[in-house]
Write a protein that holds these residues in place. Structure first.
Motif, PDB file in Angstrom:
ATOM      1  N   ASP A 160      70.042 118.576  54.523  1.00 15.37           N
ATOM      2  CA  ASP A 160      70.806 119.437  53.614  1.00 15.37           C
ATOM      3  C   ASP A 160      72.038 119.997  54.306  1.00 15.37           C
ATOM      4  O   ASP A 160      73.084 120.161  53.679  1.00 15.37           O
ATOM      5  CB  ASP A 160      69.932 120.554  53.043  1.00 15.37           C
ATOM      6  CG  ASP A 160      69.294 120.174  51.725  1.00 15.37           C
ATOM      7  OD1 ASP A 160      70.031 119.768  50.807  1.00 15.37           O
ATOM      8  OD2 ASP A 160      68.065 120.263  51.605  1.00 15.37           O
ATOM      9  N   GLY A 161      71.942 120.270  55.593  1.00 18.06           N
ATOM     10  CA  GLY A 161      73.118 120.712  56.342  1.00 18.06           C
ATOM     11  C   GLY A 161      74.179 119.630  56.418  1.00 18.06           C
ATOM     12  O   GLY A 161      75.378 119.894  56.296  1.00 18.06           O
ATOM     13  N   PHE A 162      73.757 118.386  56.599  1.00 20.03           N
ATOM     14  CA  PHE A 162      74.713 117.276  56.610  1.00 20.03           C
ATOM     15  C   PHE A 162      75.356 117.084  55.245  1.00 20.03           C
ATOM     16  O   PHE A 162      76.464 116.579  55.137  1.00 20.03           O
ATOM     17  CB  PHE A 162      74.043 115.967  57.066  1.00 20.03           C
ATOM     18  CG  PHE A 162      74.103 115.747  58.544  1.00 20.03           C
ATOM     19  CD1 PHE A 162      75.242 115.217  59.135  1.00 20.03           C
ATOM     20  CD2 PHE A 162      73.036 116.080  59.359  1.00 20.03           C
ATOM     21  CE1 PHE A 162      75.323 115.013  60.507  1.00 20.03           C
ATOM     22  CE2 PHE A 162      73.100 115.887  60.729  1.00 20.03           C
ATOM     23  CZ  PHE A 162      74.237 115.353  61.310  1.00 20.03           C
ATOM     24  N   GLN A 163      74.674 117.501  54.199  1.00 17.91           N
ATOM     25  CA  GLN A 163      75.203 117.333  52.853  1.00 17.91           C
ATOM     26  C   GLN A 163      76.376 118.280  52.562  1.00 17.91           C
ATOM     27  O   GLN A 163      77.178 118.003  51.684  1.00 17.91           O
ATOM     28  CB  GLN A 163      74.093 117.564  51.825  1.00 17.91           C
ATOM     29  CG  GLN A 163      74.521 117.258  50.413  1.00 17.91           C
ATOM     30  CD  GLN A 163      74.342 118.431  49.487  1.00 17.91           C
ATOM     31  OE1 GLN A 163      73.478 119.263  49.671  1.00 17.91           O
ATOM     32  NE2 GLN A 163      75.183 118.509  48.469  1.00 17.91           N
ATOM     33  N   ALA A 164      76.493 119.373  53.297  1.00 23.16           N
ATOM     34  CA  ALA A 164      77.544 120.362  53.033  1.00 23.16           C
ATOM     35  C   ALA A 164      78.900 119.674  52.856  1.00 23.16           C
ATOM     36  O   ALA A 164      79.347 118.924  53.709  1.00 23.16           O
ATOM     37  CB  ALA A 164      77.615 121.376  54.165  1.00 23.16           C
ATOM     38  N   GLY A 165      79.522 119.896  51.706  1.00 23.49           N
ATOM     39  CA  GLY A 165      80.813 119.309  51.399  1.00 23.49           C
ATOM     40  C   GLY A 165      80.727 117.910  50.808  1.00 23.49           C
ATOM     41  O   GLY A 165      81.753 117.324  50.483  1.00 23.49           O
ATOM     42  N   LEU A 166      79.527 117.383  50.689  1.00 23.27           N
ATOM     43  CA  LEU A 166      79.318 116.041  50.157  1.00 23.27           C
ATOM     44  C   LEU A 166      78.309 116.111  49.011  1.00 23.27           C
ATOM     45  O   LEU A 166      77.715 117.145  48.764  1.00 23.27           O
ATOM     46  CB  LEU A 166      78.774 115.111  51.256  1.00 23.27           C
ATOM     47  CG  LEU A 166      79.605 114.994  52.527  1.00 23.27           C
ATOM     48  CD1 LEU A 166      78.816 114.295  53.617  1.00 23.27           C
ATOM     49  CD2 LEU A 166      80.906 114.249  52.239  1.00 23.27           C
ATOM     50  N   SER A 167      78.078 114.995  48.367  1.00 22.33           N
ATOM     51  CA  SER A 167      77.052 114.943  47.327  1.00 22.33           C
ATOM     52  C   SER A 167      75.720 114.557  47.966  1.00 22.33           C
ATOM     53  O   SER A 167      75.691 113.839  48.973  1.00 22.33           O
ATOM     54  CB  SER A 167      77.430 113.934  46.241  1.00 22.33           C
ATOM     55  OG  SER A 167      77.433 112.628  46.779  1.00 22.33           O
ATOM     56  N   GLY A 211      80.457 118.821  64.374  1.00 27.32           N
ATOM     57  CA  GLY A 211      79.821 120.129  64.201  1.00 27.32           C
ATOM     58  C   GLY A 211      78.409 120.022  63.663  1.00 27.32           C
ATOM     59  O   GLY A 211      77.502 120.733  64.108  1.00 27.32           O
ATOM     60  N   LYS A 212      78.191 119.122  62.725  1.00 25.34           N
ATOM     61  CA  LYS A 212      76.855 118.954  62.141  1.00 25.34           C
ATOM     62  C   LYS A 212      75.908 118.283  63.130  1.00 25.34           C
ATOM     63  O   LYS A 212      74.719 118.628  63.188  1.00 25.34           O
ATOM     64  CB  LYS A 212      76.949 118.158  60.837  1.00 25.34           C
ATOM     65  CG  LYS A 212      77.684 118.920  59.733  1.00 25.34           C
ATOM     66  CD  LYS A 212      77.862 118.090  58.471  1.00 25.34           C
ATOM     67  CE  LYS A 212      78.666 118.871  57.436  1.00 25.34           C
ATOM     68  NZ  LYS A 212      78.831 118.101  56.195  1.00 25.34           N
ATOM     69  N   ILE A 213      76.416 117.354  63.903  1.00 26.65           N
ATOM     70  CA  ILE A 213      75.594 116.690  64.917  1.00 26.65           C
ATOM     71  C   ILE A 213      75.192 117.694  65.993  1.00 26.65           C
ATOM     72  O   ILE A 213      74.015 117.791  66.374  1.00 26.65           O
ATOM     73  CB  ILE A 213      76.330 115.482  65.516  1.00 26.65           C
ATOM     74  CG1 ILE A 213      76.479 114.379  64.454  1.00 26.65           C
ATOM     75  CG2 ILE A 213      75.629 114.964  66.770  1.00 26.65           C
ATOM     76  CD1 ILE A 213      77.454 113.269  64.829  1.00 26.65           C
ATOM     77  N   GLU A 214      76.149 118.468  66.484  1.00 27.20           N
ATOM     78  CA  GLU A 214      75.848 119.467  67.509  1.00 27.20           C
ATOM     79  C   GLU A 214      74.914 120.544  66.959  1.00 27.20           C
ATOM     80  O   GLU A 214      74.029 121.026  67.675  1.00 27.20           O
ATOM     81  CB  GLU A 214      77.139 120.063  68.057  1.00 27.20           C
ATOM     82  CG  GLU A 214      77.919 119.066  68.910  1.00 27.20           C
ATOM     83  CD  GLU A 214      79.286 119.566  69.358  1.00 27.20           C
ATOM     84  OE1 GLU A 214      79.775 120.592  68.808  1.00 27.20           O
ATOM     85  OE2 GLU A 214      79.871 118.935  70.260  1.00 27.20           O
ATOM     86  N   ALA A 215      75.097 120.898  65.686  1.00 27.72           N
ATOM     87  CA  ALA A 215      74.199 121.868  65.064  1.00 27.72           C
ATOM     88  C   ALA A 215      72.780 121.332  65.006  1.00 27.72           C
ATOM     89  O   ALA A 215      71.809 122.073  65.202  1.00 27.72           O
ATOM     90  CB  ALA A 215      74.698 122.232  63.669  1.00 27.72           C
ATOM     91  N   THR A 216      72.615 120.036  64.755  1.00 27.00           N
ATOM     92  CA  THR A 216      71.282 119.438  64.705  1.00 27.00           C
ATOM     93  C   THR A 216      70.580 119.572  66.052  1.00 27.00           C
ATOM     94  O   THR A 216      69.386 119.909  66.113  1.00 27.00           O
ATOM     95  CB  THR A 216      71.373 117.961  64.275  1.00 27.00           C
ATOM     96  OG1 THR A 216      71.967 117.895  62.979  1.00 27.00           O
ATOM     97  CG2 THR A 216      70.000 117.304  64.249  1.00 27.00           C
ATOM     98  N   ILE A 217      71.299 119.351  67.121  1.00 23.13           N
ATOM     99  CA  ILE A 217      70.717 119.508  68.464  1.00 23.13           C
ATOM    100  C   ILE A 217      70.321 120.962  68.686  1.00 23.13           C
ATOM    101  O   ILE A 217      69.200 121.255  69.123  1.00 23.13           O
ATOM    102  CB  ILE A 217      71.699 119.012  69.542  1.00 23.13           C
ATOM    103  CG1 ILE A 217      71.945 117.508  69.383  1.00 23.13           C
ATOM    104  CG2 ILE A 217      71.180 119.348  70.943  1.00 23.13           C
ATOM    105  CD1 ILE A 217      73.117 116.961  70.186  1.00 23.13           C
TER     106      ILE A 217
END
Length: 187
Positions: free
Chosen positions: A38-45, A90-96
């Protein structure tokens, strides 16, 4: 009766709606994976993420937090070069960082218990008749978001958290005229 209109006619989206969305998720590791997606979805569908979900699972080694928490720049660079996923530093680093925060909380059982405590262990049963009635966020999603951020999580704002709560069945937001509303309510 017809299914919730947000999934349209796309077969993958309909399958997701009919079998997964809104079903109470009680596995802490799976809850964490869904929060990351869901975090990766931010700004996307969401359909974009759904279509890439298996590639995400492969790229992130099955979303095993114990593995991801140890990653550094080499893994970030590898993921930024992977066309099968959303390539956003940013999303990749946030996942870590989110893997580290998840482990700091105590892992799967602790994360599950923390999240389900917000709803006293039982899904909130809404009764919306139209998509226009469904909120993008709630006071509860704002609280969960604040608490996750305090625990070190990122890409977990209140709108992302509410979408995640819907997907994971903490809240039943299937429309009342959708056949899944009653089915999910009974779970």
């Amino acid at each position: 009766m017809e299914r919730c209109g947000w999934c349209g006619e796309d077969a993958l989206y309909c399958e997701y709606h009919d079998t997964e969305w809104g079903v109470p998720e009680r596995d802490g590791r799976a809850l964490w994976e869904k929060l990351i997606l869901d975090g990766f979805q931010a700004g996307l569908s969401w359909i974009t993420i759904l279509r890439k979900r298996e590639a995400f699972r492969a790229a992130f080694q099955g979303f095993e937090p114990e593995i991801i928490a140890t990653w550094g720049e080499a893994e970030v660079a590898r993921l930024l070069a992977d066309p099968g996923i959303v390539r956003h530093r940013g999303k990749i680093e946030a996942t870590i960082g989110n893997a580290q925060a998840y482990l700091d909380l105590g892992g799967a059982d602790a994360f599950r218990d923390m999240i389900w405590a917000y709803v006293d262990g039982q899904p909130i049963q809404n009764a919306f008749a139209t998509l226009a009635e469904v909120p993008a966020q709630t006071a509860l999603s704002q609280q969960v978001s604040r608490d996750l951020k305090r625990a070190g999580f990122r890409f977990c704002g209140p709108t992302i958290v509410y979408a995640w709560m819907q997907a994971c069945g903490l809240v039943n937001d299937h429309l009342v005229n959708c056949p899944r509303h009653q089915a999910v309510k009974g779970l």
